[in-house]
Write a protein that holds these residues in place. Sequence first.
Motif, PDB file in Angstrom:
ATOM      1  N   PRO A  64     -49.253 -28.427  52.199  1.00 41.43           N
ATOM      2  CA  PRO A  64     -50.279 -29.146  51.427  1.00 41.43           C
ATOM      3  C   PRO A  64     -51.469 -28.291  51.006  1.00 41.43           C
ATOM      4  N   PHE A  65     -51.738 -27.184  51.721  1.00 38.40           N
ATOM      5  CA  PHE A  65     -52.936 -26.401  51.408  1.00 38.40           C
ATOM      6  C   PHE A  65     -52.642 -24.930  51.097  1.00 38.40           C
ATOM      7  N   ASN A  66     -51.409 -24.511  51.268  1.00 37.60           N
ATOM      8  CA  ASN A  66     -51.055 -23.119  51.003  1.00 37.60           C
ATOM      9  C   ASN A  66     -49.881 -23.095  50.025  1.00 37.60           C
ATOM     10  N   GLU A  67     -50.178 -22.860  48.772  1.00 39.42           N
ATOM     11  CA  GLU A  67     -49.176 -22.945  47.720  1.00 39.42           C
ATOM     12  C   GLU A  67     -48.040 -21.942  47.915  1.00 39.42           C
ATOM     13  N   SER A  68     -48.316 -20.841  48.604  1.00 39.13           N
ATOM     14  CA  SER A  68     -47.285 -19.822  48.799  1.00 39.13           C
ATOM     15  C   SER A  68     -46.254 -20.217  49.851  1.00 39.13           C
ATOM     16  N   LYS A  69     -46.570 -21.235  50.645  1.00 44.38           N
ATOM     17  CA  LYS A  69     -45.626 -21.691  51.664  1.00 44.38           C
ATOM     18  C   LYS A  69     -44.806 -22.851  51.112  1.00 44.38           C
TER      19      LYS A  69
END
Length: 494
Positions: free
Chosen positions: A467-472
């Motif tokens: 939800p907060f880390n687009e790379s994950k």
Amino acid sequence: MAANGLRKEDGGIDGPTNPMVTPLLTDLYQFTMAYAYWKAGKHNERAVFDLYFRRNPFGGEYTVFAGLEECIKLIANFRFTEDEIAFVQASLPPSCEIGFFDYLRGVDCSDMEIHAISEGYVVFPKIPLMRIEGPVAVVQLLETPLVNLINFASLVATNAARHRFVAGKSKLLLEFGLRRAQGPDGGISASKYCFMGGFDATSNVAAGKLFGIPLRGTHSHAFVSSFMSPDEIIEKSLKSSDGSNVCEDFVSLVQGWLSKLKWLPLLGGIFGETNQSELAAFISYALAFPKNFLALVDTYDVMRSGIPNFCAVALALNDLGYKALGVRLDSGDLAYLSCETRKFFQTTEKEFGLPDFGKTSITASNDLNEETLDALNKQGHEIDAFGIGTHLVTCYAQPALGVVFKLVEINDQPRIKLSEDVSKVSIPCKKRSYRLYGKEGYPLVDIMTGENEPPPKVGVRILCRHPFNESKRAYVVPQRVEELMKCYWPGRSG
């Protein structure tokens, strides 16, 4: 059925285990907010709150969810007494209108809905542990006690699970923390949730009565040092285990075995004269509990006194058909002493032809924690059971889990809390959560969706995003899908 296993015989649900858990176990600002909601005519607006945590404790990768049962007990019995209302009225400013206190007289949780992950599940940050839905003023009054009931319970259950993981499945784990716990409630709660987290038994008698947890315990150093010599022992007789005969002088029988042990060539003169105070204590304890003889052997000298004295008593008991349970080490180099103790037991078995005497149980205590268990494993040891107290029940490595309670929807409108610290940004709207499993049957990932979004399907590839880390992000093809949240309190709809 909601709140399975909690119902009284009359159809109700028992109140919280701790009688201090009442509607007053909350922060003052919950009442000031409730009054302000009531004053503004907003108190019955339908609100949805998520209860979750932001980071796993102890620098770990998981948390064990605990405390739900006590939350349901609180919700089922949430009503204000006249005395409680009078106290709230005296605590709020005198300008508060009397109608608010009439409103409190009618407050209960019949219009609430509680969805939660099952107690004892492994859980992860940000995924709601509980979803609390109902009139906003009532939900706010529940915030503090619910957070309180979940916070320590989940923390100590996780701590217990971590100790179990390090110790391994085969070891017996005993919770010995009552005397070091943060007060009576801390002790009772710790015993309950350590058992949930994987411990086998507790020394806490009250917890045993309340929760049916197996009890363990023998004697202390004080018991050993309270004796002077075997001459103090007046009643020396002991009936055999099958009741067929009586040994009139158990003391002499023990002393005879001690003499035989002393001159065993394989023991190589490990000991000479053992401590007679200790021997008297062991004999007295065996006479009191011939079927449950477990001795604390480090009051004086483990290998030169404690172990020989124990073995002499154990061999005498064996002559009468009893089997000693084992020994406890509470100081010194536990790895070394356990290995030497095992050798002594094995030598005794070989010399006297006693099957399984070499496997006699060895318990260790002495301010143990995760790190010391790990160190013992690396050194190599012969310990069968661990008694763990202070570091376990006080959660010495981390004092709090950091559970939060956030508004995510009101009147069907999503709500969000923003922050410059991204970890404190809440995830809006009413949600559902799922655990996706792979081909081997192991869980792969937990995901959240909006309440009305279609659920993930078995065999259908789904893109999972942090939800907060687009790379994950990761594509997953689940072989099984488990919905995590279940209804534990349906309110009037139930």
